[in-house]
Design a protein around this motif. Structure first.
Motif, PDB file in Angstrom:
ATOM      1  N   SER A 115      16.700  16.453   7.246  1.00  0.00           N
ATOM      2  CA  SER A 115      17.282  15.309   7.951  1.00  0.00           C
ATOM      3  C   SER A 115      17.184  15.544   9.451  1.00  0.00           C
ATOM      4  N   VAL A 116      17.160  14.445  10.181  1.00  0.00           N
ATOM      5  CA  VAL A 116      17.001  14.493  11.630  1.00  0.00           C
ATOM      6  C   VAL A 116      18.180  13.783  12.274  1.00  0.00           C
ATOM      7  N   SER A 117      18.818  14.444  13.231  1.00  0.00           N
ATOM      8  CA  SER A 117      19.915  13.846  14.000  1.00  0.00           C
ATOM      9  C   SER A 117      19.407  13.494  15.385  1.00  0.00           C
ATOM     10  N   LEU A 118      19.583  12.225  15.762  1.00  0.00           N
ATOM     11  CA  LEU A 118      19.112  11.736  17.056  1.00  0.00           C
ATOM     12  C   LEU A 118      20.168  11.932  18.130  1.00  0.00           C
ATOM     13  N   ALA A 119      19.720  11.819  19.354  1.00  0.00           N
ATOM     14  CA  ALA A 119      20.642  11.987  20.484  1.00  0.00           C
ATOM     15  C   ALA A 119      21.714  10.904  20.502  1.00  0.00           C
ATOM     16  N   ASP A 120      21.444   9.728  19.903  1.00  0.00           N
ATOM     17  CA  ASP A 120      22.436   8.651  19.902  1.00  0.00           C
ATOM     18  C   ASP A 120      23.423   8.752  18.747  1.00  0.00           C
ATOM     19  N   GLY A 121      23.341   9.839  17.951  1.00  0.00           N
ATOM     20  CA  GLY A 121      24.301  10.064  16.883  1.00  0.00           C
ATOM     21  C   GLY A 121      23.825   9.700  15.495  1.00  0.00           C
ATOM     22  N   ARG A 122      22.702   8.987  15.376  1.00  0.00           N
ATOM     23  CA  ARG A 122      22.196   8.631  14.047  1.00  0.00           C
ATOM     24  C   ARG A 122      21.618   9.856  13.337  1.00  0.00           C
ATOM     25  N   THR A 123      21.813   9.935  12.030  1.00  0.00           N
ATOM     26  CA  THR A 123      21.217  10.981  11.197  1.00  0.00           C
ATOM     27  C   THR A 123      20.400  10.314  10.103  1.00  0.00           C
ATOM     28  N   LEU A 124      19.135  10.731   9.980  1.00  0.00           N
ATOM     29  CA  LEU A 124      18.200  10.061   9.084  1.00  0.00           C
ATOM     30  C   LEU A 124      17.485  11.084   8.207  1.00  0.00           C
ATOM     31  N   LYS A 125      17.239  10.697   6.968  1.00  0.00           N
ATOM     32  CA  LYS A 125      16.464  11.539   6.065  1.00  0.00           C
ATOM     33  C   LYS A 125      14.999  11.483   6.485  1.00  0.00           C
ATOM     34  N   ALA A 126      14.353  12.649   6.511  1.00  0.00           N
ATOM     35  CA  ALA A 126      12.976  12.733   6.984  1.00  0.00           C
ATOM     36  C   ALA A 126      12.006  12.901   5.825  1.00  0.00           C
ATOM     37  N   GLU A 127      10.794  12.388   6.022  1.00  0.00           N
ATOM     38  CA  GLU A 127       9.709  12.518   5.046  1.00  0.00           C
ATOM     39  C   GLU A 127       8.726  13.567   5.552  1.00  0.00           C
ATOM     40  N   PHE A 128       8.365  14.503   4.685  1.00  0.00           N
ATOM     41  CA  PHE A 128       7.416  15.553   5.047  1.00  0.00           C
ATOM     42  C   PHE A 128       6.001  15.002   4.990  1.00  0.00           C
ATOM     43  N   LEU A 129       5.238  15.159   6.097  1.00  0.00           N
ATOM     44  CA  LEU A 129       3.869  14.667   6.145  1.00  0.00           C
ATOM     45  C   LEU A 129       2.843  15.785   6.007  1.00  0.00           C
ATOM     46  N   GLY A 130       3.153  16.955   6.505  1.00  0.00           N
ATOM     47  CA  GLY A 130       2.213  18.062   6.411  1.00  0.00           C
ATOM     48  C   GLY A 130       2.565  19.150   7.403  1.00  0.00           C
ATOM     49  N   SER A 131       2.018  20.334   7.155  1.00  0.00           N
ATOM     50  CA  SER A 131       2.275  21.450   8.070  1.00  0.00           C
ATOM     51  C   SER A 131       1.140  22.445   7.981  1.00  0.00           C
ATOM     52  N   ASP A 132       1.091  23.317   8.955  1.00  0.00           N
ATOM     53  CA  ASP A 132       0.090  24.375   9.010  1.00  0.00           C
ATOM     54  C   ASP A 132       0.795  25.674   9.343  1.00  0.00           C
ATOM     55  N   ALA A 133       0.934  26.538   8.340  1.00  0.00           N
ATOM     56  CA  ALA A 133       1.677  27.783   8.537  1.00  0.00           C
ATOM     57  C   ALA A 133       1.015  28.687   9.565  1.00  0.00           C
ATOM     58  N   ASP A 134      -0.322  28.653   9.646  1.00  0.00           N
ATOM     59  CA  ASP A 134      -1.035  29.598  10.500  1.00  0.00           C
ATOM     60  C   ASP A 134      -0.891  29.285  11.984  1.00  0.00           C
ATOM     61  N   THR A 135      -0.530  28.052  12.342  1.00  0.00           N
ATOM     62  CA  THR A 135      -0.218  27.741  13.740  1.00  0.00           C
ATOM     63  C   THR A 135       1.252  27.382  13.926  1.00  0.00           C
ATOM     64  N   ASP A 136       2.013  27.357  12.820  1.00  0.00           N
ATOM     65  CA  ASP A 136       3.448  27.061  12.844  1.00  0.00           C
ATOM     66  C   ASP A 136       3.743  25.650  13.352  1.00  0.00           C
ATOM     67  N   VAL A 137       2.911  24.699  12.955  1.00  0.00           N
ATOM     68  CA  VAL A 137       3.097  23.293  13.342  1.00  0.00           C
ATOM     69  C   VAL A 137       3.402  22.480  12.091  1.00  0.00           C
ATOM     70  N   ALA A 138       4.380  21.575  12.193  1.00  0.00           N
ATOM     71  CA  ALA A 138       4.728  20.695  11.071  1.00  0.00           C
ATOM     72  C   ALA A 138       4.983  19.295  11.597  1.00  0.00           C
ATOM     73  N   LEU A 139       4.698  18.303  10.752  1.00  0.00           N
ATOM     74  CA  LEU A 139       4.899  16.909  11.119  1.00  0.00           C
ATOM     75  C   LEU A 139       5.738  16.236  10.044  1.00  0.00           C
ATOM     76  N   ILE A 140       6.843  15.599  10.470  1.00  0.00           N
ATOM     77  CA  ILE A 140       7.699  14.839   9.565  1.00  0.00           C
ATOM     78  C   ILE A 140       7.851  13.428  10.129  1.00  0.00           C
ATOM     79  N   ARG A 141       8.393  12.518   9.307  1.00  0.00           N
ATOM     80  CA  ARG A 141       8.521  11.124   9.747  1.00  0.00           C
ATOM     81  C   ARG A 141       9.916  10.607   9.417  1.00  0.00           C
ATOM     82  N   ILE A 142      10.475   9.823  10.330  1.00  0.00           N
ATOM     83  CA  ILE A 142      11.782   9.211  10.099  1.00  0.00           C
ATOM     84  C   ILE A 142      11.649   7.699  10.174  1.00  0.00           C
ATOM     85  N   PRO A 143      12.352   6.975   9.299  1.00  0.00           N
ATOM     86  CA  PRO A 143      12.288   5.504   9.307  1.00  0.00           C
ATOM     87  C   PRO A 143      13.378   4.937  10.211  1.00  0.00           C
ATOM     88  N   ALA A 144      13.053   4.701  11.451  1.00  0.00           N
ATOM     89  CA  ALA A 144      14.082   4.207  12.375  1.00  0.00           C
ATOM     90  C   ALA A 144      13.445   3.342  13.449  1.00  0.00           C
TER      91      ALA A 144
END
Length: 487
Positions: A145-174
């Motif tokens: 889940s992702v908490s925004l600076a304005d106080g909203r908390t949203l469930k996130a969707e996992f899109l993909g990640s790369d362990a070897d560079t330690d980068v991940a991308l998730i998506r929030i519906p907002a």
């Protein structure tokens, strides 16, 4: 003492910093106790000189110049930095509960626990809801889940990640999201001012500042492919995945780690690492378009260039580089004319000091990249251009040798390669297979065979083109090294 004189004294003391730490401590204590008395009406002359200045407020300018502040830039940037909260359900292994009687008698005893962690992230595309963070922040999570600076908390969707560079991308519906698009980290120079924003120790929206201490930092054990920005801005647990911005408010890096031999309890010591935005951009592009990261390779195996080898090749003492020991057939290096005995000293304009530097450079390039190379051949400098080709990331052991049938072999995760140095990972072993009967287990690392040594999966395949009569594997299982004779 008059109020104006007191303010000047405090300002002078603050300028000396730690040199007058004891005196400052006493001054701060006294000021806190006397705070109400310090607010007095200014003299008529002072009021006339600064009519717009409220009683007790700090001046907005000094000697006619506005005081510097990062506040305007941070007001624009900080809403795009978010908290990333993860939960992982872990089953509790209790041998008593293998017995149905105990499960029936004690149904209230929990059989799983919830592991929670907190990191940071950056909204890089408000329209798509893309949030960039670290792979290690969301690794193994069942819920994010992702908490925004304005106080909203949203469930996130996992899109993909790369362990070897330690980068991940998730998506929030907002809607109504603030974003901080990726900037150009290639413009960074040592000495540039940067600001780190994140949630260290769970303290949301925390800002620390410093300078760029180094760029292109690599050679750090256990951290995958490396091309880090090093900064002395404080980066602590919870900052992972947060933003590193320059003074223009551009996102130039993703905070990922801090180096501290004493652990996080010792506090920050000014050695923070961030993933360059340009590297993150390349990874994200592949995650969005392909769904995974595909890496190119030259198709060579290299070894360190020591003093003895340098002399035998007619090279000066102290010469650095990656000595080509083997060129794989059909590889980009073979097409470019590289040969065993060549010493690669530069790739893509970057100095190559050793095989690890070459491997790290390759791992950060996409498939199809054209890489200009500078090599030393028989003591003379030669240039070539190689097109990187995709290497297989996993193979069926039976395709290499029937005695390994049933084993799935894969490239070592880059963090493991940093500590092991070379080899391939046994990713899986089918129950009852020939590999299982020969004693091979999931998680083993094969570092050599009786057919010869190798660096990676392509190297293992090359050594087994002519299978040996007796196949013996040198493996590492946990921290124990041993041999397996494959029947």
């Amino acid at each position: 003492m008059r109020p104006a004189t007191t303010l000047l004294a405090l300002t002078a003391a603050a300028a000396f910093g730690g040199f007058a730490a004891i005196a400052l401590h006493q001054t701060l204590d006294n000021r806190a106790q006397a705070a109400p008395a310090a607010i007095v009406a200014p003299a008529p002359a002072a009021a006339a000189a600064a009519p717009s200045m409220a009683a007790g407020a700090l001046p907005a300018a000094a000697d006619g110049q506005p005081l510097p502040s990062l506040a305007p830039m941070l007001r624009r940037v900080m809403p795009a930095v978010v908290s990333v909260h993860t939960q992982q359900r872990v089953r509790i292994r209790n041998p008593f509960f293998d017995d149905p009687f105990f499960r029936r008698m004690f149904p209230q005893v929990p059989q799983e626990r919830i592991n929670e962690s907190l990191g940071s992230g950056v909204i890089i595309d408000a329209a798509q809801g893309y949030v960039l963070t670290n792979h290690h922040v969301i690794e193994g999570a069942d819920d994010v889940s992702v908490s925004l600076a304005d106080g909203r908390t949203l469930k996130a969707e996992f899109l993909g990640s790369d362990a070897d560079t330690d980068v991940a991308l998730i998506r929030i519906p907002a809607e109504n999201l603030a974003e901080l698009p990726l900037g150009d980290s290639g413009r960074l120079q040592v000495g540039d001012y940067v600001v780190a924003i994140g949630n260290p120790f769970g303290l949301n929206q925390t800002v620390t500042s410093g300078i760029v201490s180094a760029v292109g930092r690599s050679g750090i054990r256990g951290l995958g492919y490396q091309n880090f920005i090093q900064t002395d801005a404080s980066i602590n647990p919870g900052n992972s995945g947060g933003a590193l911005v320059d003074l223009r408010g551009e996102l130039v890096g993703i905070n990922t780690a801090s180096l501290n031999p004493q652990g996080s309890a010792a506090g920050n010591i000014g050695l923070g690492l961030a993933i360059p935005s340009n590297l993150a951009r390349d990874v994200i592009h592949q995650l969005v378009t392909v769904g995974e990261v595909r890496r190119g390779t030259l198709g060579v195996e290299a070894q360190p260039l020591d003093a003895r080898l340098a002399r035998s090749l007619g090279l000066p003492e102290g010469q650095q580089g990656a000595l080509v020991a083997r060129v794989h057939e059909g590889s980009g290096a073979a097409a470019a004319g590289l040969r065993p005995g060549d010493v690669i000293v530069e790739a893509g304009g970057q100095r190559i000091a050793n095989p690890l530097a070459l491997h790290n450079y390759e791992g950060l390039q996409p498939v199809g990249a054209r890489v200009p190379l500078r090599v030393l051949r028989e003591g003379k400098a030669v240039t070539a251009t190689a097109t990187l080709r995709e290497a297989p990331r996993s193979l069926d052991g039976g395709a290499l040798d029937p005695r390994m049938a049933g084993a799935r072999l894969a490239e070592l995760p880059e963090a493991l390669r940093q500590s092991r140095g070379r080899g391939v990972l046994v990713e899986d072993v089918a129950a009852g297979s020939r590999a299982a009967q020969n004693g091979l287990r999931r998680g083993d690392v094969i570092t050599a065979t009786s057919a010869g040594g190798f660096d990676d999966l392509a190297g293992l395949r090359a050594t087994l083109v002519q299978p040996p009569r007796q196949l013996v594997l040198l493996i590492v299982r946990g921290n124990v090294q041993g041999r397996l004779t494959m029947q």
